[in-house]
Write an enzyme that holds these catalytic residues in place. Structure first.
Site, PDB file in Angstrom:
ATOM      1  N   ASP A 196       0.812  -1.228   0.000  1.00 11.82           N
ATOM      2  CA  ASP A 196       0.000   0.000   0.000  1.00 11.82           C
ATOM      3  C   ASP A 196       0.840   1.271   0.000  1.00 11.82           C
ATOM      4  O   ASP A 196       0.472   2.280   0.585  1.00 11.82           O
ATOM      5  CB  ASP A 196      -0.982  -0.011   1.185  1.00 11.82           C
ATOM      6  CG  ASP A 196      -1.734  -1.318   1.228  1.00 11.82           C
ATOM      7  OD1 ASP A 196      -2.233  -1.720   0.179  1.00 11.82           O
ATOM      8  OD2 ASP A 196      -1.779  -1.942   2.300  1.00 11.82           O
TER       9      ASP A 196
ATOM     10  N   HIS B  14      -3.958  -2.901  -5.904  1.00 11.25           N
ATOM     11  CA  HIS B  14      -3.291  -1.717  -6.456  1.00 11.25           C
ATOM     12  C   HIS B  14      -4.353  -0.800  -7.010  1.00 11.25           C
ATOM     13  O   HIS B  14      -5.181  -1.205  -7.805  1.00 11.25           O
ATOM     14  CB  HIS B  14      -2.324  -2.113  -7.582  1.00 11.25           C
ATOM     15  CG  HIS B  14      -1.149  -2.883  -7.092  1.00 11.25           C
ATOM     16  ND1 HIS B  14      -0.151  -3.330  -7.903  1.00 11.25           N
ATOM     17  CD2 HIS B  14      -0.815  -3.266  -5.847  1.00 11.25           C
ATOM     18  CE1 HIS B  14       0.744  -3.965  -7.180  1.00 11.25           C
ATOM     19  NE2 HIS B  14       0.364  -3.957  -5.929  1.00 11.25           N
TER      20      HIS B  14
END
Ligand code: IMP
Ligand code: MG
Length: 329
Positions: free
Chosen positions: A12, A42
């Site tokens: 992240d 993503h």
């Protein structure tokens, strides 16, 4: 040019945003995904729409690029086929026939086992699928009829193409080898493994771009230095929620330099991309030129370069693929 992009923290970091920029700016013929599997989320914001991608690369924003998934990755056919539809990508997507397969049994095991509760896994079946393959009892993509139209030899494709971008997933501190074991994912996720995942040898890699976020977050269990409470994270605009699981992410408002130095070493990082500088240092939203950053933001970037001894070449200043400073020449 064959470049690899990896995460330098706990996942992240904003890899999706950087990948989408590189896909447009460098115009690679092939964008290949390595890493574990659909445990990754993503995210890219493109033309006003948010795309949370779990199997396909965020490089889809370049419509001329071929999108591949390497042999080292574990594929959930349902997630893959949904994303093909989302990006209308039937013609340009391929999976290596040797890639791993995630079955409903793997997902069930990942949802129910006490180990996955202890670690706080994403319950996407990745860990059990890796274990099954390691035992040499697992099915592979080549055994799945629904995936037949997409099967290809990724090794051949990535080695033949001149301009290739490789997208890693997860983050260095989740690496099975180097992360906060046992609170880690089921594979190593450093650049060497990502290269092997898609079938590129170490002598063929030009650059390794390590992405780090301006502050640190972690989702799931495990040690985490400098953690602050959700309320405080909210007041700093740093509170995030998981793309895959929706869980609140844990926040630590500074960088963990010791971990990042280890990450830079093992990844052999030649460039650093820093994301969300506008969140850590308000007043920098949407800036596209280095000179226009605030002094505080510039001092922070110089500190990162000094601590890691790697140049910062890309700086994210907002969620859109175009909100970025690109210092590469
Ligand atoms: P698993 O990969 O689902 O087995 O989960 C193991 C650990 O890695 C858990 O703490 C997950 O939250 C974390 N994890 C796995 N993939 C990602 C990712 O892409 N981003 C953030 N955390 C991840
Ligand atoms: Mg993610």
């Amino acid at each position: 040019m064959k470049n690899i992009l990896v995460g330098g923290q706990f996942g992240d970091e904003g890899k999706g945003k950087i990948i989408s920029h590189l896909a447009l700016a460098d115009d690679p013929e092939v964008i290949a995904r390595g890493g574990v599997g659909p445990n990754a989320g993503h995210e890219v914001h493109y033309k006003g729409k948010r795309y949370p991608m779990r199997m396909l690369s965020c490089g889809f924003v370049n419509e001329n690029a071929r999108l591949l998934i390497g042999a080292g990755v574990y594929v959930n056919p349902e997630v893959f086929l949904k994303e093909i539809e989302l990006i209308n990508g039937k013609e340009r997507c391929g999976i290596d026939f040797r890639a791993g397969l995630i079955t409903p049994e793997h997902i069930e095991e990942d949802s129910k086992s006490s180990l996955s509760k202890k670690i706080g896994t994403t319950k996407t079946g990745c860990g059990p699928a890796v274990a099954d393959r390691t035992r040499r009892t697992a099915a592979r993509v080549m055994d799945c009829p629904e995936l037949k139209p997409y099967m290809t030899d990724v090794v051949e494709e990535v080695n033949k193409a001149k301009n290739v971008l490789v997208e890693g997933s997860q983050g260095f501190m989740l690496s099975l080898l180097y992360g906060t074991y046992p609170f880690v994912t089921s594979k190593d996720v450093s650049a060497s493994t990502i290269a092997a995942d898609v079938g590129i040898g170490p002598t063929k890699i030009d650059d390794v771009i390590m992405v780090i976020k301006s502050y640190t977050t972690r989702v799931g269990e495990g040690p985490f230095d400098g953690e602050i409470k959700e309320e405080e994270a909210k007041s700093k605009d740093m509170q995030e929620y998981g793309t895959v699981t929706g869980r609140p992410r844990r926040t630590s408002p500074d960088l963990h330099y010791d971990e990042l130095r280890l990450a830079a070493n093992v990844n052999g990082a030649t460039q650093i991309a820093i994301t969300k500088i506008d969140i850590r240092f308000p007043g920098n939203a949407g800036v596209k030129k280095y000179d226009e950053l605030t002094n505080e933001a510039k001092a922070f970037i110089e500190k990162v370069e000094k601590e890691l001894d790697v140049p910062v070449t890309l700086i994210g200043t907002g969620p859109d693929a175009e909100e970025i400073i690109d210092k590469r020449t």
